[in-house]
Design a protein around this motif. Structure first.
Motif, PDB file in Angstrom:
ATOM      1  N   GLU A 134      58.029  46.240  50.409  1.00 39.67           N
ATOM      2  CA  GLU A 134      57.823  45.521  49.150  1.00 39.67           C
ATOM      3  C   GLU A 134      56.771  46.232  48.293  1.00 39.67           C
ATOM      4  O   GLU A 134      55.798  46.777  48.808  1.00 39.67           O
ATOM      5  N   ASP A 135      56.979  46.203  46.986  1.00 38.96           N
ATOM      6  CA  ASP A 135      56.015  46.785  46.043  1.00 38.96           C
ATOM      7  C   ASP A 135      55.352  45.677  45.244  1.00 38.96           C
ATOM      8  O   ASP A 135      56.032  44.863  44.609  1.00 38.96           O
ATOM      9  N   ARG A 136      54.010  45.641  45.275  1.00 37.42           N
ATOM     10  CA  ARG A 136      53.250  44.634  44.523  1.00 37.42           C
ATOM     11  C   ARG A 136      52.095  45.309  43.787  1.00 37.42           C
ATOM     12  O   ARG A 136      50.928  45.004  44.026  1.00 37.42           O
ATOM     13  N   PRO A 137      52.399  46.207  42.877  1.00 39.90           N
ATOM     14  CA  PRO A 137      51.324  46.947  42.193  1.00 39.90           C
ATOM     15  C   PRO A 137      50.446  46.069  41.306  1.00 39.90           C
ATOM     16  O   PRO A 137      49.304  46.441  41.015  1.00 39.90           O
ATOM     17  N   ASN A 138      50.973  44.915  40.877  1.00 37.73           N
ATOM     18  CA  ASN A 138      50.213  44.056  39.969  1.00 37.73           C
ATOM     19  C   ASN A 138      49.516  42.903  40.676  1.00 37.73           C
ATOM     20  O   ASN A 138      48.915  42.048  40.016  1.00 37.73           O
ATOM     21  N   ASN A 139      49.585  42.861  41.999  1.00 38.23           N
ATOM     22  CA  ASN A 139      48.886  41.811  42.732  1.00 38.23           C
ATOM     23  C   ASN A 139      47.382  41.961  42.545  1.00 38.23           C
ATOM     24  O   ASN A 139      46.826  43.055  42.716  1.00 38.23           O
ATOM     25  N   ALA A 140      46.706  40.856  42.184  1.00 36.70           N
ATOM     26  CA  ALA A 140      45.276  40.922  41.862  1.00 36.70           C
ATOM     27  C   ALA A 140      44.451  41.379  43.058  1.00 36.70           C
ATOM     28  O   ALA A 140      43.522  42.187  42.911  1.00 36.70           O
ATOM     29  N   GLY A 141      44.764  40.874  44.256  1.00 38.60           N
ATOM     30  CA  GLY A 141      44.012  41.266  45.440  1.00 38.60           C
ATOM     31  C   GLY A 141      44.173  42.737  45.758  1.00 38.60           C
ATOM     32  O   GLY A 141      43.212  43.428  46.115  1.00 38.60           O
ATOM     33  N   VAL A 142      45.398  43.232  45.627  1.00 37.29           N
ATOM     34  CA  VAL A 142      45.670  44.650  45.871  1.00 37.29           C
ATOM     35  C   VAL A 142      44.900  45.517  44.887  1.00 37.29           C
ATOM     36  O   VAL A 142      44.285  46.529  45.266  1.00 37.29           O
ATOM     37  N   ARG A 143      44.911  45.127  43.640  1.00 39.19           N
ATOM     38  CA  ARG A 143      44.230  45.928  42.615  1.00 39.19           C
ATOM     39  C   ARG A 143      42.725  45.979  42.840  1.00 39.19           C
ATOM     40  O   ARG A 143      42.098  47.033  42.702  1.00 39.19           O
ATOM     41  N   LEU A 144      42.141  44.842  43.217  1.00 40.57           N
ATOM     42  CA  LEU A 144      40.700  44.828  43.478  1.00 40.57           C
ATOM     43  C   LEU A 144      40.356  45.663  44.710  1.00 40.57           C
ATOM     44  O   LEU A 144      39.376  46.415  44.719  1.00 40.57           O
ATOM     45  N   ALA A 145      41.154  45.526  45.766  1.00 39.38           N
ATOM     46  CA  ALA A 145      40.885  46.285  46.986  1.00 39.38           C
ATOM     47  C   ALA A 145      41.051  47.785  46.740  1.00 39.38           C
ATOM     48  O   ALA A 145      40.313  48.602  47.303  1.00 39.38           O
ATOM     49  N   ALA A 146      42.011  48.165  45.900  1.00 32.10           N
ATOM     50  CA  ALA A 146      42.201  49.577  45.578  1.00 32.10           C
ATOM     51  C   ALA A 146      40.982  50.148  44.860  1.00 32.10           C
ATOM     52  O   ALA A 146      40.745  51.366  44.899  1.00 32.10           O
ATOM     53  N   GLN A 147      40.202  49.262  44.239  1.00 29.75           N
ATOM     54  CA  GLN A 147      38.961  49.669  43.582  1.00 29.75           C
ATOM     55  C   GLN A 147      37.758  49.612  44.524  1.00 29.75           C
ATOM     56  O   GLN A 147      36.630  49.854  44.120  1.00 29.75           O
ATOM     57  N   GLY A 148      38.017  49.252  45.797  1.00 30.22           N
ATOM     58  CA  GLY A 148      36.936  49.208  46.773  1.00 30.22           C
ATOM     59  C   GLY A 148      36.289  47.857  46.950  1.00 30.22           C
ATOM     60  O   GLY A 148      35.254  47.739  47.617  1.00 30.22           O
ATOM     61  N   LYS A 149      36.897  46.795  46.395  1.00 28.85           N
ATOM     62  CA  LYS A 149      36.322  45.456  46.476  1.00 28.85           C
ATOM     63  C   LYS A 149      37.144  44.576  47.419  1.00 28.85           C
ATOM     64  O   LYS A 149      38.362  44.697  47.471  1.00 28.85           O
ATOM     65  N   VAL A 150      36.450  43.703  48.143  1.00 26.98           N
ATOM     66  CA  VAL A 150      37.135  42.739  48.995  1.00 26.98           C
ATOM     67  C   VAL A 150      37.467  41.507  48.158  1.00 26.98           C
ATOM     68  O   VAL A 150      36.620  41.005  47.425  1.00 26.98           O
ATOM     69  N   ALA A 151      38.709  41.020  48.258  1.00 28.35           N
ATOM     70  CA  ALA A 151      39.133  39.847  47.501  1.00 28.35           C
ATOM     71  C   ALA A 151      39.784  38.851  48.456  1.00 28.35           C
ATOM     72  O   ALA A 151      40.491  39.240  49.383  1.00 28.35           O
ATOM     73  N   SER A 152      39.517  37.549  48.239  1.00 34.46           N
ATOM     74  CA  SER A 152      40.075  36.516  49.110  1.00 34.46           C
ATOM     75  C   SER A 152      40.516  35.313  48.295  1.00 34.46           C
ATOM     76  O   SER A 152      40.056  35.103  47.164  1.00 34.46           O
ATOM     77  N   GLU A 153      41.392  34.516  48.911  1.00 31.44           N
ATOM     78  CA  GLU A 153      41.882  33.308  48.256  1.00 31.44           C
ATOM     79  C   GLU A 153      42.258  32.279  49.321  1.00 31.44           C
ATOM     80  O   GLU A 153      42.878  32.614  50.330  1.00 31.44           O
ATOM     81  N   LEU A 154      41.865  31.027  49.077  1.00 29.80           N
ATOM     82  CA  LEU A 154      42.243  29.913  49.948  1.00 29.80           C
ATOM     83  C   LEU A 154      43.434  29.196  49.312  1.00 29.80           C
ATOM     84  O   LEU A 154      43.348  28.721  48.179  1.00 29.80           O
ATOM     85  N   THR A 155      44.547  29.120  50.048  1.00 27.74           N
ATOM     86  CA  THR A 155      45.752  28.481  49.518  1.00 27.74           C
ATOM     87  C   THR A 155      46.389  27.600  50.584  1.00 27.74           C
ATOM     88  O   THR A 155      46.162  27.779  51.782  1.00 27.74           O
ATOM     89  N   HIS A 156      47.185  26.640  50.110  1.00 28.07           N
ATOM     90  CA  HIS A 156      47.967  25.805  51.022  1.00 28.07           C
ATOM     91  C   HIS A 156      49.407  26.283  50.999  1.00 28.07           C
ATOM     92  O   HIS A 156      49.986  26.516  49.941  1.00 28.07           O
ATOM     93  N   ARG A 157      50.002  26.453  52.180  1.00 25.79           N
ATOM     94  CA  ARG A 157      51.383  26.905  52.286  1.00 25.79           C
ATOM     95  C   ARG A 157      52.211  25.841  53.002  1.00 25.79           C
ATOM     96  O   ARG A 157      51.860  25.404  54.102  1.00 25.79           O
ATOM     97  N   GLY A 158      53.316  25.462  52.383  1.00 28.58           N
ATOM     98  CA  GLY A 158      54.218  24.526  53.027  1.00 28.58           C
ATOM     99  C   GLY A 158      54.905  25.139  54.228  1.00 28.58           C
ATOM    100  O   GLY A 158      55.127  24.489  55.241  1.00 28.58           O
ATOM    101  N   GLN A 159      55.223  26.438  54.118  1.00 28.01           N
ATOM    102  CA  GLN A 159      55.817  27.192  55.220  1.00 28.01           C
ATOM    103  C   GLN A 159      55.293  28.609  55.165  1.00 28.01           C
ATOM    104  O   GLN A 159      55.148  29.192  54.079  1.00 28.01           O
ATOM    105  N   PHE A 160      55.004  29.184  56.342  1.00 28.28           N
ATOM    106  CA  PHE A 160      54.404  30.519  56.373  1.00 28.28           C
ATOM    107  C   PHE A 160      54.878  31.253  57.613  1.00 28.28           C
ATOM    108  O   PHE A 160      54.890  30.717  58.720  1.00 28.28           O
TER     109      PHE A 160
END
Length: 217
Positions: free
Chosen positions: A123-149
């Motif tokens: 899969e390609d996700r070049p515009n994902n915010a977490g990916v973009r921040l990590a590519a710049q050397g920053k750690v990014a996190s998010e707390l989410t609720h998933r109905g199924q995972f």
């Protein structure tokens, strides 16, 4: 017959309604602050844990993983990479006994080179915010609720997850990104129970204040 003074009851009703609405708005605001506060706390603590697990794993395994995932053939056709089973074994050994339920290794351009959910490889996700921040050397996190995972041990239902994007640094800068998911459902449920007391206290204080206001009108 002298005119009777106008009744003050409409003003009383308006003032009472205003007091009730003000207290309700204050209660909503306070409850929102409490909710955001403990969620941010869990997110920050889990991000730190996710980063630590990733750093330990990378320090021990990155050289053989780099050779298996960042070669020209693997980058061009990650789904057909014959080295994926070896990478999968290393990743599963890393997360054994932890609350980590999913791991991806992503190129700095956003392509998934490895995932514990094999269907997501490539899969390609070049515009994902977490990916973009990590590519710049920053750690990014998010707390989410998933109905199924989709996790290591199969599908999970109704889970609260913290996903972290951790940069993998090499001599020339960021070489890849590890996306790691930790299950925080139990921790959130326990914290929700403990905050009920705080919320009850806030509600009681506001109710007392409302009664004082109404009584003084």
């Amino acid at each position: 017959m002298p005119p009777q003074p106008s009744s003050p009851r409409p003003r009383l009703t308006l003032m009472t309604v205003f007091a009730i609405l003000s207290c309700a708005a204050l209660a909503f605001w306070a409850d929102t602050l409490v909710d955001r506060g403990w969620r941010k706390g869990i997110e920050a603590a889990t991000e730190s844990a996710n980063e630590t697990v990733t750093r330990v794993f990378i320090n021990q395994n990155w050289e053989p993983i780099r050779d298996r995932l960042l070669n020209e053939r693997a980058l061009a056709q990650p789904r057909n990479n014959p080295e994926l089973p070896a990478v999968d074994r290393m990743v599963r050994a890393m997360v054994a006994g932890t609350d980590v339920i999913k791991v991806k290794i992503i190129s700095t351009s956003g392509r998934t080179l490895y995932s514990s959910d094999a269907s997501q490889i490539g899969e390609d996700r070049p515009n994902n915010a977490g990916v973009r921040l990590a590519a710049q050397g920053k750690v990014a996190s998010e707390l989410t609720h998933r109905g199924q995972f989709s996790a290591f041990d199969g599908d999970l239902l109704d889970r609260d997850l913290v996903s972290s994007y951790v940069p993998v640094r090499g001599p020339g800068g960021v070489e890849a990104i590890v996306e790691i998911y930790a299950d925080r459902t139990t921790a959130l449920h326990k914290l929700e129970g403990s905050t009920l007391v705080l919320r009850a206290g806030i509600a009681a204080s506001l109710l007392a204040g409302l009664l004082l206001v109404v009584g003084a009108i």
